[in-house]
Enzyme design. Structure first.
Site, short mmCIF file in Angstrom:
data_model
loop_
_atom_site.label_atom_id
_atom_site.label_comp_id
_atom_site.label_asym_id
_atom_site.label_seq_id
_atom_site.Cartn_x
_atom_site.Cartn_y
_atom_site.Cartn_z
N HIS A 99 0.85 -1.20 0.00
CA HIS A 99 0.00 0.00 0.00
C HIS A 99 0.88 1.24 0.00
O HIS A 99 1.96 1.26 0.58
CB HIS A 99 -0.93 0.02 1.22
CG HIS A 99 -0.23 -0.21 2.52
ND1 HIS A 99 0.15 -1.47 2.95
CD2 HIS A 99 0.17 0.64 3.49
CE1 HIS A 99 0.76 -1.37 4.12
NE2 HIS A 99 0.79 -0.10 4.47
N HIS A 101 1.10 5.17 1.20
CA HIS A 101 0.54 6.14 2.14
C HIS A 101 0.55 7.52 1.48
O HIS A 101 1.60 7.96 1.00
CB HIS A 101 1.40 6.25 3.40
CG HIS A 101 1.42 5.02 4.26
ND1 HIS A 101 0.64 4.90 5.39
CD2 HIS A 101 2.12 3.87 4.16
CE1 HIS A 101 0.88 3.72 5.97
NE2 HIS A 101 1.78 3.08 5.24
P1 AMP Z 1 2.27 -0.03 7.28
O1 AMP Z 1 3.03 0.27 8.52
O2 AMP Z 1 2.82 0.67 6.08
O3 AMP Z 1 2.08 -1.53 7.07
O4 AMP Z 1 0.86 0.64 7.50
C1 AMP Z 1 -0.34 -0.05 7.71
C2 AMP Z 1 -1.37 1.00 7.96
O5 AMP Z 1 -2.64 0.39 7.88
C3 AMP Z 1 -1.27 1.67 9.33
O6 AMP Z 1 -1.04 3.07 9.15
C4 AMP Z 1 -2.62 1.38 9.97
O7 AMP Z 1 -3.11 2.45 10.72
C5 AMP Z 1 -3.50 1.06 8.77
N1 AMP Z 1 -4.62 0.16 9.04
C6 AMP Z 1 -4.60 -1.00 9.74
N2 AMP Z 1 -5.83 -1.55 9.75
C7 AMP Z 1 -6.64 -0.74 9.04
C8 AMP Z 1 -8.01 -0.76 8.68
N3 AMP Z 1 -8.81 -1.75 9.05
N4 AMP Z 1 -8.51 0.26 7.95
C9 AMP Z 1 -7.70 1.28 7.56
N5 AMP Z 1 -6.39 1.37 7.86
C10 AMP Z 1 -5.86 0.37 8.59
#
Ligand code: AMP
Ligand code: ZN
Length: 135
Positions: A99, A101
Site C-alpha cells: 500500500h 501512504h
Molecule cells: P504499514 O506500517 O505501512 O504496514 O501501514 C499499515 C497502515 O494500515 C497503518 O497506518 C494502519 O493504521 C493502517 N490500518 C490498519 N488496519 C486498518 C483498517 N482496518 N482500515 C484502515 N487502515 C488500517
C-alpha cells in the site's frame, strides 16, 4: 488472501472509509492517521510489498495515487503531501499487503518524517558503487 486485512477490505468483508476504486486499485482512509485525510492506495491483487508486485499493478497503483493525492490535498485543504511505502518489517511495515501512504501536509504542521545524516569521506561513492553492481 486469507487472514489479510486489506484483502478483506477489498472484498467488502471488512468496512473502510473508501474514497476511490477502479478495476485494479482501491483507496481508503488510514484508520490511525498521521494527519487527518491520510489515505492508503492498495492494489486489489495481494502482493506483500514493492518487491513481489507485478509491474502492471505497480503502475495502476501509482496512477491512482496521482488522482487520489490531488483529491486528498484539495479535500483536506492541505498544501502538499508525502507519498510513502513501508517496505518490510524493519521499515515499519505492519500490514503485508502492498500500500502507498498519502499523508496531507501543511507548512508548520510539526511533522518531521526523518532526520538526515552525513557520509564520511569516500563513503558515499563506495556505497553508490555497491548499489550499482547489485542492479
Ligand atoms: P504499514 O506500517 O505501512 O504496514 O501501514 C499499515 C497502515 O494500515 C497503518 O497506518 C494502519 O493504521 C493502517 N490500518 C490498519 N488496519 C486498518 C483498517 N482496518 N482500515 C484502515 N487502515 C488500517
Ligand atoms: Zn491482501
Amino acid at each position: 488472501m486469507r487472514d489479510c486485512i486489506f484483502c478483506k477490505i477489498i472484498s467488502g468483508e471488512l468496512p473502510s472509509a473508501k474514497v476511490y476504486e477502479n478495476d485494479a486499485v482501491v483507496a481508503f482512509l488510514d484508520i490511525h492517521p498521521v494527519r487527518p485525510g491520510h489515505t492508503l492506495v492498495v492494489p486489489k491483487i495481494h502482493c506483500e510489498n514493492l518487491m513481489d508486485c507485478n509491474p502492471e499493478a505497480l503502475s495502476a497503483m501509482m496512477e491512482a495515487a496521482q488522482k487520489v493525492a490531488r483529491a486528498v490535498v484539495s479535500g483536506t485543504g492541505a498544501e502538499g503531501f508525502n507519498l510513502g511505502v513501508n517496505n518490510g518489517a524493519a521499515a515499519g511495515q505492519v500490514i503485508f499487503h502492498l500500500h502507498l501512504h498519502i499523508i496531507p501536509r501543511s507548512r508548520g504542521d510539526g511533522l518531521a518524517l526523518w532526520g538526515q545524516t552525513e557520509y564520511k569521506e569516500g563513503e558515499m561513492v563506495a556505497l553508490a558503487e555497491k548499489i550499482k553492481t547489485s542492479l
